[in-house]
Design a protein around this motif. Structure first.
Motif, PDB file in Angstrom:
ATOM      1  N   HIS B  28     103.369 108.731 -24.080  1.00 24.50           N
ATOM      2  CA  HIS B  28     102.431 108.574 -25.220  1.00 24.50           C
ATOM      3  C   HIS B  28     103.576 107.654 -26.098  1.00 24.50           C
ATOM      4  O   HIS B  28     103.098 106.588 -26.245  1.00 24.50           O
ATOM      5  CB  HIS B  28     101.748 109.729 -25.785  1.00 24.50           C
ATOM      6  CG  HIS B  28     101.049 110.355 -25.240  1.00 24.50           C
ATOM      7  ND1 HIS B  28      99.605 109.815 -24.614  1.00 24.50           N
ATOM      8  CD2 HIS B  28     100.670 111.573 -24.631  1.00 24.50           C
ATOM      9  CE1 HIS B  28      99.047 110.460 -23.821  1.00 24.50           C
ATOM     10  NE2 HIS B  28      99.444 111.918 -24.127  1.00 24.50           N
ATOM     11  N   LEU B  32     103.285 103.881 -27.491  1.00 24.18           N
ATOM     12  CA  LEU B  32     103.030 103.784 -29.183  1.00 24.18           C
ATOM     13  C   LEU B  32     103.905 102.629 -29.461  1.00 24.18           C
ATOM     14  O   LEU B  32     103.609 101.715 -30.194  1.00 24.18           O
ATOM     15  CB  LEU B  32     103.401 104.879 -29.762  1.00 24.18           C
ATOM     16  CG  LEU B  32     102.192 105.977 -30.094  1.00 24.18           C
ATOM     17  CD1 LEU B  32     102.404 107.234 -30.343  1.00 24.18           C
ATOM     18  CD2 LEU B  32     101.115 105.273 -30.934  1.00 24.18           C
ATOM     19  N   TRP B 117      99.502  99.516 -37.895  1.00 24.14           N
ATOM     20  CA  TRP B 117      98.954 100.310 -36.890  1.00 24.14           C
ATOM     21  C   TRP B 117      97.479  99.898 -36.382  1.00 24.14           C
ATOM     22  O   TRP B 117      96.596 100.057 -37.481  1.00 24.14           O
ATOM     23  CB  TRP B 117      98.760 101.683 -37.530  1.00 24.14           C
ATOM     24  CG  TRP B 117     100.314 102.482 -37.752  1.00 24.14           C
ATOM     25  CD1 TRP B 117     101.293 102.115 -38.732  1.00 24.14           C
ATOM     26  CD2 TRP B 117     101.021 103.185 -36.728  1.00 24.14           C
ATOM     27  NE1 TRP B 117     102.374 102.956 -38.454  1.00 24.14           N
ATOM     28  CE2 TRP B 117     102.397 103.420 -37.364  1.00 24.14           C
ATOM     29  CE3 TRP B 117     100.650 103.977 -35.686  1.00 24.14           C
ATOM     30  CZ2 TRP B 117     103.206 104.275 -36.495  1.00 24.14           C
ATOM     31  CZ3 TRP B 117     101.516 104.491 -34.990  1.00 24.14           C
ATOM     32  CH2 TRP B 117     102.797 104.672 -35.205  1.00 24.14           C
ATOM     33  N   SER B 121      96.509 102.237 -31.398  1.00 20.51           N
ATOM     34  CA  SER B 121      97.791 103.069 -31.458  1.00 20.51           C
ATOM     35  C   SER B 121      97.359 104.374 -32.183  1.00 20.51           C
ATOM     36  O   SER B 121      97.995 105.401 -31.786  1.00 20.51           O
ATOM     37  CB  SER B 121      98.851 102.494 -32.647  1.00 20.51           C
ATOM     38  OG  SER B 121      98.937 101.294 -31.972  1.00 20.51           O
ATOM     39  N   ARG B 124      95.820 106.564 -30.064  1.00 20.69           N
ATOM     40  CA  ARG B 124      97.076 107.370 -29.029  1.00 20.69           C
ATOM     41  C   ARG B 124      97.399 108.364 -29.750  1.00 20.69           C
ATOM     42  O   ARG B 124      97.897 109.373 -29.124  1.00 20.69           O
ATOM     43  CB  ARG B 124      98.000 106.090 -28.638  1.00 20.69           C
ATOM     44  CG  ARG B 124      98.907 106.672 -27.848  1.00 20.69           C
ATOM     45  CD  ARG B 124      98.532 106.914 -26.409  1.00 20.69           C
ATOM     46  NE  ARG B 124      98.398 106.030 -25.640  1.00 20.69           N
ATOM     47  CZ  ARG B 124      98.087 106.057 -24.167  1.00 20.69           C
ATOM     48  NH1 ARG B 124      98.260 107.124 -23.660  1.00 20.69           N
ATOM     49  NH2 ARG B 124      97.950 105.067 -23.555  1.00 20.69           N
ATOM     50  N   ILE B 125      97.826 108.380 -30.854  1.00 19.98           N
ATOM     51  CA  ILE B 125      98.507 109.526 -31.671  1.00 19.98           C
ATOM     52  C   ILE B 125      97.617 110.620 -31.672  1.00 19.98           C
ATOM     53  O   ILE B 125      97.881 111.958 -31.299  1.00 19.98           O
ATOM     54  CB  ILE B 125      98.758 109.146 -33.160  1.00 19.98           C
ATOM     55  CG1 ILE B 125      99.888 108.133 -33.178  1.00 19.98           C
ATOM     56  CG2 ILE B 125      99.369 110.451 -33.633  1.00 19.98           C
ATOM     57  CD1 ILE B 125     100.231 107.710 -34.645  1.00 19.98           C
TER      58      ILE B 125
END
Lengths: 658, 380
Positions: B28, B32, B117, B121, B124-125
């Protein structure tokens, strides 16, 4: 120390005379091994140089024998004079010597006779050329010297053009002598020309001789080896699972007396013990415990039997869906096919309709180059030999097989019962069948298959089907000679690993052979190679004419009735001969009209079912392959996804990998 | 992954602090971090110091570095992420502007600062920090002479071992070589399983093959386990599951993940849902070609018409070095979401993702059929 000094002062001239003697003998010895080895020896010694040596070695034996020293001196001066007048090219040295001897060293007479001969020569020379070109085939190099007479003829043919190289060293060799001139070599110059044997064009084919090691005309060799025996045919038996392929074939072999009674009795007993009595005939071909336990064929079963005019190798293919890769490797080796269908109500339908293997198998063998098919309507006894049922199945299959690309007269239909053995090797005895069936029995149908032509004249291609350790040293590979021929002792190249090896021995149908030809299935023992560089799907080829190796190629594919369309980046399993490799359809080049082959659309987004297209395929690692136009056998591919064959194709272009 | 701190302003600029907890989190992180971001993480450096008398001592010091990322390397096998770039915060050991390399380590926090950001992204977090654990699955795909031992996590499929041996065929009265070869092959596969599969983590082991190989192997493995008294295997016997596959190649994994029995067992790992979506795309392509598009140009056209119902996009596309291109893809994703479409981001480490990547990396199922676009011949 004294002795050492001796060595230094030794007269080398004297010593060499002795050596010369030995040298002459040792070459001679090669020719004197038992007659059965003669061909073998010849093959090994067949480069141009070695032949040259033989001819003049034997030559000198002829001349030397009866000459005294003075005569020899006369001869030499005579030769010098003649060559001064005529030049060296006009007549070979050895012939010249003959002529000189005939005319008792009279230079004038010799010159006259040579010039006269030359005229004759020119006439006969042209005919020689004609004949020679007639004998020529594209990659052919020269005639098979399998017998003594042929061997001589090669030497004879050699006489004409080689004169210029000889004189330089002939006189030095005079010291040796063992044969008399009357040793049946027919040495007179005229006799050599009057009978223009194929050997006459030796000089013409020389460049090619360099390219290929075998100096043997493959066609001629094929004829001498196989000309008078029965034709060899490879037949693959295909059909849906449980159609009764193995049983039918087992029964056929029993009826032909290929399986002895004792074994059959054993099978009957054992199968009864397992409660699978109906499998007793299948056990003839399904030999491993697992296949017997499960009652299905898993790998190709092989058996050799004879018909009236043919020697048939039977390849019993597994019908189960999961073993289609095995079936493909078997069918890739076959010339003709035998499609077995189950006539039982419901069974035929499940086998034939979507998802059944009848269709897939038929399409597969067709795409693999099998164009003659016999359809066996099996188990017809279960529907009490009903003609309507037979006709119904024939009707359905005829339409389908025509679509698949089989010509009507290349397909025949035979009603049979494998288990009861009706209509297999003898005309039927069942009254119900006799009422309406007048056609041939299965064996006659098999006998009627035509043997396809064997491309023996092409460079060697041998597809490896199995690799194993043989008894003794060396690795054994099993497979089929696709084109060309292989002799024991030949050097071969293994592609794609590009390793070299030597053919140590060849086994065809459990008997040892010296040579195999296109179409044969053989086990070849290789020397000078380790197991790491050999794997199933490799191609053994002629080092002078290696097969192309690439990981990317363009192919023209025909898409079958698939559930999933083919797009760019579609992962497939590529089957090429025995090779199975994961591959990706990397580019859709164009969509074609299925019937005319015209480009319908360039760069299509998708290739749908039942269509035809040109696509680019990338394989994960380089493989050996050929364009269809240059080699049909190795230009065919099969694409499978998730256990279903989605397309068959022909390689149109081999692309270089950048 | 644990999210420690998040500070993203309206403009999209901001800082996030994360702690990777398992190998997958490194993946991950790899997705990122892009070039130009700044990363702050602790690392060990060997420092040489010279005393006033001239004797030098060297000692290892844990220090915190902040670098602007210029180069990113990810090793799938070891799950290691290596970042290279210039130091932007001076400390007592490291000079400003010096080139340094950071290895992201498990269970050690790192801080990531981005100029912007984007939604992908941020998503994804969220994905990485999702606490609901889905099961890790191991799969052994085999055919005679070929086997792949894979580990399937929610967003990765890792081939742990590939076994490729030559097994001689059976021939008349000569089957020992075949059997010997087969036993040797099974032994190798079994060793690979023991070595590479951690039964504490893996909830299920799929053994897939065509024919009877899987059954034979299963039988062999447990016979051997009993013989050698291998507790791990015997204890985990219920975890093994036999499935049909058409071949031993890696892409057969797709078939395995579509098997209904498997789906019920590993329900809703990302891998399975991706396979399902891709399958759906192909079905649409077969039935209604005008409703399935692929390729960037086509997708953009379809997006303009707000026709996209499901967008399939490979995460590899967001990894491209050109910031501009990434922005374009992010825009497509955002606008599809806005118009009520569904976006599936495929992991390029899964088999399905690999296939999508071959298929230009972007594809879509449309709401309504669109006329096929005229093809320019310059298609890539």
């Amino acid at each position: 120390m004294a002795r050492h000094r001796d060595v230094r002062n030794m007269d080398y001239e004297d010593e060499y005379d002795g050596y010369d003697d030995v040298y002459g003998h040792s070459v001679d010895e090669d020719f004197c091994i038992s007659p059965s080895n003669r061909q073998f020896i010849y093959n090994r010694e067949n480069s141009r140089e070695s032949k040259l040596d033989h001819s003049d070695d034997i030559q000198e034996a002829d001349e030397v024998d009866e000459l005294t020293d003075t005569e020899r001196a006369q001869l030499n001066s005579c030769i010098d004079e003649v060559t001064n007048v005529l030049g060296t090219e006009i007549i070979p040295r050895n012939e010249l010597v003959d002529v000189i001897l005939k005319h008792k060293f009279n230079v004038e007479k010799v010159i006259n006779s040579v010039l006269e001969d030359k005229k004759d020569e020119k006439k006969s020379g042209t005919t020689t050329r004609d004949k020679a070109s007639f004998f020529k085939t594209p990659t052919v190099v020269e005639p098979a010297p399998s017998t003594t007479t042929k061997l001589v003829s090669v030497v004879k043919g050699f006489n004409l053009p080689q004169s210029d190289t000889l004189p330089a060293h002939l006189p030095i060799r005079n010291g040796s002598g063992s044969q008399s001139p009357s040793s049946g070599r027919g040495q007179s110059p005229t006799s050599g020309r009057e009978t223009p044997l194929p050997g006459g064009n030796e000089s013409e084919t020389e460049p090619r001789a360099g390219r290929r090691e075998t100096k043997v005309d493959p066609e001629a060799q094929y004829k001498t080896e196989r000309g008078n025996g029965k034709e060899h045919l490879y037949m693959v038996v295909i059909g849906h699972v449980d159609a009764g392929k193995s049983t039918l074939m087992g029964r056929l072999l029993c009826e032909l007396g290929q399986v002895n009674k004792k074994t059959m009795h054993k099978y009957a007993q054992e199968s009864r013990k397992l409660g699978k009595q109906s499998f007793m005939y299948a056990w003839v071909l399904d030999e491993t415990g697992e296949e017997r336990d499960r009652g299905i064929t898993m790998d190709i079963g092989r058996y050799l039997f004879q018909t009236k005019t043919k020697e048939v190798t039977l390849l019993d293919a597994p019908g189960h869906k999961d073993f289609i890769p095995n079936m493909i490797s078997g069918a890739a080796q076959a010339d003709v096919g035998l499609l077995v269908v189950d006539a039982t109500r419901g069974e035929f339908e499940t086998g034939f309709d979507l998802g059944g293997q009848t269709r897939e198998h038929a399409l597969l063998v067709r795409s693999l180059g099998v164009n003659q098919l016999a359809v066996v309507i099996n188990k017809l006894d279960t529907v009490s030999w009903s003609k309507t049922r037979f006709d119904e199945i024939v009707q359905k299959l005829k339409i389908f097989l025509k679509q698949a690309g089989f010509k009507d007269n290349d397909v025949s239909f035979v009603p049979c019962s494998g288990l009861t053995g009706q209509n297999l090797v003898a005309p039927p005895t069942e009254n119900e069948l006799l009422e309406w069936y007048k056609g041939p029995c299965l064996l006659e149908v098999i006998d009627k298959f035509r043997t396809p032509p064997r491309p023996v004249a092409k460079p060697l291609r041998f597809s490896v089907n199995d690799v194993f350790k043989g008894t003794g040293s060396g690795m054994c590979v099993d497979g089929r000679v696709e084109t060309g021929l292989a002799n024991v002792g030949d050097k071969i190249l293994i592609c794609p690993s590009k390793e070299r090896a030597t053919v140590k021995s060849i086994i065809v149908d459990e008997s040892s052979k010296n040579v195999v030809f296109a179409g044969d299935q053989a086990t070849i023992t290789l020397a000078g190679i380790d197991i790491q560089s050999l794997s199933v799907g490799n191609i053994l080829c002629d080092p002078q004419n290696p097969i192309p190796v690439s990981s990317k190629f363009e192919a023209r594919i025909v898409v079958f009735n698939t559930k999933v369309p083919i797009t760019k980046g579609y992962p497939v399993v590529l089957h090429h001969q025995s090779l199975v490799e994961p591959a990706v359809v990397s580019k859709l080049v164009s969509q074609l009209n299925k019937n005319t082959g015209e480009v319908v659309k360039r760069h299509p987004r998708v290739v749908l079912k039942n269509s035809s297209a040109i696509v680019e395929i990338s394989v994960s690692k380089p493989i050996a392959l050929e364009e269809y136009s240059s080699c049909k056998e190795l230009g065919r591919i099969m694409l499978r996804v998730a256990g279903v064959t989605i397309a068959a194709g022909l390689i149109t272009k081999i692309l270089a990998v950048n | 992954m644990k999210l420690i701190h998040k500070d993203i302003d309206k403009g999209g600029q901001g800082v996030v602090t994360l702690i990777p907890e398992e190998p997958e989190d490194i993946w991950h992180a790899y997705n990122l971090i892009s070039e130009g971001d700044s990363v702050k993480s602790s690392t060990i450096r060997k420092v040489q110091s010279e005393s006033s008398t001239g004797s030098s001592t060297s000692n290892r010091i844990r220090t915190t570095l902040t670098i602007t990322v210029e180069n990113i390397d990810f090793d799938t096998q070891a799950c290691m992420l290596r970042l290279k770039g210039r130091n932007i915060e001076e400390n007592q050991y490291v000079k400003m502007g010096a080139y340094h390399t950071l290895d992201l380590e498990l269970n050690r926090k790192f801080t990531l600062r981005k100029q912007e950001w984007d939604s992908v992204s941020v998503e994804r977090i969220e994905l990485a920090c999702d606490p609901t654990k889905s099961a890790d699955v191991a799969a052994v795909i085999m055919q005679e002479g070929l086997a792949h031992v894979c580990l399937i996590t929610p967003s990765m499929t890792l081939v742990r071992a590939k076994i490729d041996v030559n097994i001689p065929r059976k021939r008349k009265g000569f089957s020992q070589q075949h059997e010997k070869g087969l036993v040797k092959f099974y032994e190798q596969v079994m060793q690979a399983i023991i070595r590479h599969i951690d039964f504490d983590v893996v909830k299920c082991v799929l053994v897939a093959s065509p024919g009877f190989i899987k059954d034979q192997f299963h039988e062999y493995m447990f016979q051997m386990a009993v013989k050698t008294d291998n507790k791990i295997l015997i204890d985990n016997k219920p975890k093994f599951m036999l499935v049909h596959a058409s071949s031993g190649f890696k892409h057969s994994l797709k078939e395995v993940l579509q098997d209904p029995a498997v789906i019920s067992k590993i329900s809703d790992t990302k891998a399975a849902s991706e396979v399902k979506t891709l399958e759906q795309f192909y079905t649409t392509l077969q039935c209604e070609p005008a409703k399935a598009f692929y390729g960037k140009k086509h997708i953009e056209k379809a997006n303009e018409a707000q026709a996209i119902e499901t967008l399939l996009i490979s995460d590899k596309l967001f990894k491209c070095s050109e910031a501009n291109l990434r922005k374009q893809y992010v825009n497509i994703v955002d606008s599809v979401r806005e118009s009520g479409g569904n976006v599936k981001i495929f992991s390029s480490l899964h088999v399905s993702g690999e296939q999508l990547e071959q298929l230009t990396g972007i594809a879509a199922i449309l709401r309504f059929p669109m006329p096929e676009l005229e093809e320019d011949s310059d298609e890539d």
